[in-house]
Design a protein around this motif. Sequence first.
Motif, PDB file in Angstrom:
ATOM      1  N   LEU A 123      -4.351   4.861  -5.293  1.00  0.00           N
ATOM      2  CA  LEU A 123      -4.098   4.790  -3.929  1.00  0.00           C
ATOM      3  C   LEU A 123      -4.636   3.425  -3.645  1.00  0.00           C
ATOM      4  CD1 LEU A 123      -3.907   6.741  -1.115  1.00  0.00           C
ATOM      5  CD2 LEU A 123      -6.369   7.047  -1.292  1.00  0.00           C
ATOM      6  N   GLY A 124      -3.607   3.086  -2.648  1.00  0.00           N
ATOM      7  CA  GLY A 124      -3.700   1.646  -1.985  1.00  0.00           C
ATOM      8  C   GLY A 124      -3.453   1.683  -0.392  1.00  0.00           C
ATOM      9  N   VAL A 125      -3.659   0.675  -0.120  1.00  0.00           N
ATOM     10  CA  VAL A 125      -3.446   0.411   1.385  1.00  0.00           C
ATOM     11  C   VAL A 125      -3.415  -1.196   1.388  1.00  0.00           C
ATOM     12  CG1 VAL A 125      -5.918   0.115   2.076  1.00  0.00           C
ATOM     13  CG2 VAL A 125      -4.180   0.938   3.834  1.00  0.00           C
ATOM     14  N   VAL A 126      -2.252  -1.602   2.390  1.00  0.00           N
ATOM     15  CA  VAL A 126      -2.049  -2.776   2.677  1.00  0.00           C
ATOM     16  C   VAL A 126      -2.200  -3.015   4.250  1.00  0.00           C
ATOM     17  CG1 VAL A 126      -0.305  -4.786   2.632  1.00  0.00           C
ATOM     18  CG2 VAL A 126      -0.529  -3.255   0.715  1.00  0.00           C
ATOM     19  N   TYR A 127      -2.904  -3.915   4.687  1.00  0.00           N
ATOM     20  CA  TYR A 127      -2.920  -4.299   6.214  1.00  0.00           C
ATOM     21  C   TYR A 127      -2.429  -5.838   6.304  1.00  0.00           C
ATOM     22  CZ  TYR A 127      -4.824  -5.473  10.657  1.00  0.00           C
ATOM     23  OH  TYR A 127      -5.305  -5.745  11.967  1.00  0.00           O
ATOM     24  N   SER A 128      -1.346  -5.971   7.024  1.00  0.00           N
ATOM     25  CA  SER A 128      -0.563  -7.217   7.317  1.00  0.00           C
ATOM     26  C   SER A 128      -0.387  -7.500   8.703  1.00  0.00           C
ATOM     27  CB  SER A 128       0.592  -7.141   6.300  1.00  0.00           C
ATOM     28  OG  SER A 128       1.524  -6.096   6.680  1.00  0.00           O
ATOM     29  N   PRO A 129      -1.473  -7.971   9.401  1.00  0.00           N
ATOM     30  CA  PRO A 129      -1.019  -8.206  10.916  1.00  0.00           C
ATOM     31  C   PRO A 129      -0.431  -9.511  11.072  1.00  0.00           C
ATOM     32  CG  PRO A 129      -3.429  -8.398  10.468  1.00  0.00           C
ATOM     33  CD  PRO A 129      -2.814  -7.976   9.082  1.00  0.00           C
ATOM     34  N   TRP A 130      -0.637 -10.354  10.059  1.00  0.00           N
ATOM     35  CA  TRP A 130       0.118 -11.730   9.994  1.00  0.00           C
ATOM     36  C   TRP A 130       1.389 -11.775   9.498  1.00  0.00           C
ATOM     37  CZ3 TRP A 130      -4.526 -10.546   7.301  1.00  0.00           C
ATOM     38  CH2 TRP A 130      -5.595 -10.400   7.745  1.00  0.00           C
ATOM     39  N   GLU A 131       1.956 -12.635   9.879  1.00  0.00           N
ATOM     40  CA  GLU A 131       3.520 -12.792   9.268  1.00  0.00           C
ATOM     41  C   GLU A 131       3.655 -12.999   7.898  1.00  0.00           C
ATOM     42  OE1 GLU A 131       7.565 -12.675   9.490  1.00  0.00           O
ATOM     43  OE2 GLU A 131       6.192 -12.161  11.102  1.00  0.00           O
ATOM     44  N   ASP A 132       2.712 -13.857   7.332  1.00  0.00           N
ATOM     45  CA  ASP A 132       2.595 -14.730   5.839  1.00  0.00           C
ATOM     46  C   ASP A 132       1.670 -13.788   5.164  1.00  0.00           C
ATOM     47  OD1 ASP A 132       4.792 -16.198   6.682  1.00  0.00           O
ATOM     48  OD2 ASP A 132       3.145 -17.615   7.563  1.00  0.00           O
ATOM     49  N   GLY A 133       0.667 -13.006   5.381  1.00  0.00           N
ATOM     50  CA  GLY A 133      -0.219 -12.546   4.548  1.00  0.00           C
ATOM     51  C   GLY A 133      -0.749 -11.256   4.924  1.00  0.00           C
ATOM     52  N   ASN A 134      -1.647 -10.712   3.976  1.00  0.00           N
ATOM     53  CA  ASN A 134      -2.044  -9.183   4.106  1.00  0.00           C
ATOM     54  C   ASN A 134      -3.410  -9.198   3.200  1.00  0.00           C
ATOM     55  OD1 ASN A 134      -1.700  -8.641   1.092  1.00  0.00           O
ATOM     56  ND2 ASN A 134       0.199  -8.630   1.652  1.00  0.00           N
ATOM     57  N   ILE A 135      -4.256  -8.110   3.757  1.00  0.00           N
ATOM     58  CA  ILE A 135      -5.326  -7.684   2.900  1.00  0.00           C
ATOM     59  C   ILE A 135      -4.717  -6.358   2.316  1.00  0.00           C
ATOM     60  CG2 ILE A 135      -7.822  -7.093   3.143  1.00  0.00           C
ATOM     61  CD1 ILE A 135      -8.013  -9.078   5.277  1.00  0.00           C
ATOM     62  N   TYR A 136      -5.686  -6.106   0.930  1.00  0.00           N
ATOM     63  CA  TYR A 136      -5.089  -4.724   0.480  1.00  0.00           C
ATOM     64  C   TYR A 136      -6.450  -4.379  -0.201  1.00  0.00           C
ATOM     65  CZ  TYR A 136      -4.645  -6.921  -4.282  1.00  0.00           C
ATOM     66  OH  TYR A 136      -4.993  -7.635  -5.346  1.00  0.00           O
ATOM     67  N   ALA A 137      -6.350  -2.969  -0.485  1.00  0.00           N
ATOM     68  CA  ALA A 137      -7.485  -2.366  -1.305  1.00  0.00           C
ATOM     69  C   ALA A 137      -6.889  -1.268  -2.286  1.00  0.00           C
ATOM     70  CB  ALA A 137      -8.763  -1.657  -0.335  1.00  0.00           C
ATOM     71  N   ASN A 138      -7.181  -1.060  -3.250  1.00  0.00           N
ATOM     72  CA  ASN A 138      -6.945  -0.008  -3.995  1.00  0.00           C
ATOM     73  C   ASN A 138      -7.847   0.472  -5.021  1.00  0.00           C
ATOM     74  OD1 ASN A 138      -6.855  -0.907  -6.775  1.00  0.00           O
ATOM     75  ND2 ASN A 138      -5.008  -2.220  -6.240  1.00  0.00           N
ATOM     76  N   VAL A 139      -7.606   1.874  -5.550  1.00  0.00           N
ATOM     77  CA  VAL A 139      -8.522   2.403  -6.495  1.00  0.00           C
ATOM     78  C   VAL A 139      -7.366   3.389  -7.391  1.00  0.00           C
ATOM     79  CG1 VAL A 139      -8.668   4.553  -5.095  1.00  0.00           C
ATOM     80  CG2 VAL A 139     -10.193   4.188  -6.991  1.00  0.00           C
ATOM     81  N   SER A 140      -7.600   2.904  -8.522  1.00  0.00           N
ATOM     82  CA  SER A 140      -6.530   3.501  -9.860  1.00  0.00           C
ATOM     83  C   SER A 140      -7.530   3.829 -10.915  1.00  0.00           C
ATOM     84  CB  SER A 140      -5.472   2.211 -10.154  1.00  0.00           C
ATOM     85  OG  SER A 140      -6.211   1.206 -10.742  1.00  0.00           O
ATOM     86  N   SER A 141      -6.812   4.757 -11.729  1.00  0.00           N
ATOM     87  CA  SER A 141      -7.329   5.667 -12.890  1.00  0.00           C
ATOM     88  C   SER A 141      -6.548   5.240 -14.158  1.00  0.00           C
ATOM     89  CB  SER A 141      -7.991   6.778 -12.598  1.00  0.00           C
ATOM     90  OG  SER A 141      -6.641   7.593 -12.540  1.00  0.00           O
ATOM     91  N   SER A 142      -7.189   5.501 -15.148  1.00  0.00           N
ATOM     92  CA  SER A 142      -6.441   5.509 -16.393  1.00  0.00           C
ATOM     93  C   SER A 142      -7.048   6.395 -17.475  1.00  0.00           C
ATOM     94  CB  SER A 142      -5.963   4.210 -17.005  1.00  0.00           C
ATOM     95  OG  SER A 142      -7.384   3.628 -17.563  1.00  0.00           O
TER      96      SER A 142
END
Length: 747
Positions: A495-514
């Motif tokens: 599960l991941g989310v990308v927040y990109s209020p800027w034209e050139d950049g973003n902040i993201y967070a994720n959680v993943s399993s294996s």
Amino acid sequence: MSNLHRPTSLRAKPRSTLSSGTVASSLALAISSTFIANVNAEEVRLDSLVVEDNAIQPDSNPYAQPGAVYKAKKLSGSKHSRDIAETPATMTVLTKEAIADSGKTELKDILSAQPGITLGTGEGGNSFGDRYIIRGYEARSDIFTDGLREPGLISRDTFALEQVEISKGPSSTFAGRGSTGGSVNSVTKKASLDDDFTELSGGLGTDDYQRYTLDSNKVINDDLAVRFNVLYSEAGIPARDPADEQRQGALLSGVYQASEDLKVSADYYHYRADDRPDLGTRLVDGKPYKGQGYPGIKNLDFQRSGADTLTLTFDYQLNSETRLENKTRYGKTTNDYVSTTKQASRTTPVTLSNRTFAGWQDNTYVGNQTNLIIDKEIGGKRHTIITGIELAQEKVKGATDAFLATGRSDGNAYNIDFSTNRATKQHSPTTDLTLNTASAYLMDTITLNQDWELFGGLRYDYFEYDLWLAASNGRGGPVPEKTYQYEDGFLNGHLGVVYSPWEDGNIYANVSSSSNINGGEADSAGNCGYGGICTDADGNYSNAKPEQSINLELGTKWNLMDEKLLLTAAVFRITKDDVIEGGNDSYQSGGSLNTGKNRVEGVELGLSGNLTPKLSGQFGIAVMDSETLESFNAENVGLPKANFADESANLQLRYQATPKFAVGGNATYSSEIKGGQPDAGSSGRVSIPGYSVYDVFATYQFNNQFELRANIQNLTDKEYYTAVYRGGSIVYIGDARSANLTLSYKF
């Protein structure tokens, strides 16, 4: 045409999805307004329309960013629907131009230079071959080619590669079992319908180095094209005579555009490596012995590996929103070796004896992967849905030995006569494994609005494990013939989310399993401590839960310099639970089931692309910390992981001094690495020191056809060590200084 892979970064502000009709209407309205506003003017002046030519050259990497030779724009596989800059995970992608400039032709050399990746060694309990450790976790079975698993410990060359994709952090959703620290996907060169081209190259250098390659694409007609890549190379290992290596390979690829919507492609890969390996040196007081090592016995030692793989792909565009992809692969890999070194007594280090490792392994893989990709608006939101099934069967037969010249042998891989230095292969295997897997997965990328995107996915893997072990003479005495059979399944997600209020950049967070299974390292068979199957104290199989890993990551990505430079930064934590440990003696099958827990956390920074119009770069640094949290042995708690570098970095720069001349270099750094058993923690009794190694290169483009490249590896002739294992009887030595010239001719 389909908009399945339209990158978010191409959406103009405001970033709502624009249809072609909306665009046309907007243009018409703008033009009409201009004419109305100037109806009484004597002259109407329109701004010039500038069209940037980003056409991909026929022999260029189709996944790279145009105009930035060190920056990949996207991944090759259909399971990642967004560009790298918009995918919430740490990914390092090496383009073929960056690989060529580095002068490295072995996949293990390329990967070992990357931050967060170290090498492991072979030993008595697992086969010799290329062994990778990503973020402190075994990844030798997490190697993929064009999105399908490629099992087997073999040497791998770069002659037929477009790019190498390194995904960091657990994600069984994409890779299936394993992938605790990450996975590696090699992308091969494909036939193209764009144009004919041919490139010939030849290289000569020190240590009897010679290397010749051919890359030729031929368009038969508007619908059919073929591409042929060929390799021949041989060289001595610098300062390690008589160790040497020879490589031969070919890749035949074809594409057929059967209709406007259906494309069929196929490729056949053939590869052979014939080496006299170098097992490095011994340790004295827990440190590498500086000076002349022991490159083995000239007329005895060898390592021969090979691969033959056939892949068939169907790509069908059902409609403008839906595409169906099917891949089928049949492949065989082989690995045969006899390798000797000198072993020092722990009590009397000056007393040396021959130690010999011998083995053979044959892997057969059959796999089929079907992906349905849907890109459409649902409920007013853009959804990119990827769902599919994957079926695979891996068969592994082999035998391994670890013995002294004067006595005991653990198996019967080879009969060795040290009086004549001859080895005779035993054709009867001592291990026979069949692993069947059926998987189903569903992933969705949802564009919530102009600033937010949400990623999510689930995958279920069901497997059947069947391992036969012949009777053998183990350290504890005779071991009877055994058969282990079990089946299980596991569910993983991300599960991941990308927040990109800027034209050139973003902040993201994720959680993943294996998840990984008991006995998941096929080359280790019944050797629990090396990733083979673990049993109870009586040698009987006892139900063990799959090992579980969770990754938490917070990061940011910035696409700068007109999207020609990508900057990334991430903090992460991987926690591996229910660890199956090797017990007190990893040479035996008996272990401790689901008793361990460990953690790796750190920071990773990356850069790739154009720093200036003339300066290109690829940079990465990883600062990590590892700790054993729980163990069957209380003394392990608190210890760091073995085969783990707390700090590692790589920097490659290329400066285009003139349109014809470019110069650059590569710097690789690794901190100290401690030996020990995987996942059990390292006491630090044996270790190899940290090192810094520098390479340089220069290229000169005589004209559109001829280019000359010069490479010097290990410019300062640094003596360094790349891997140490367990008790330290094997300490691999890094290559000494070498130099070569390569002339390429394109037409």
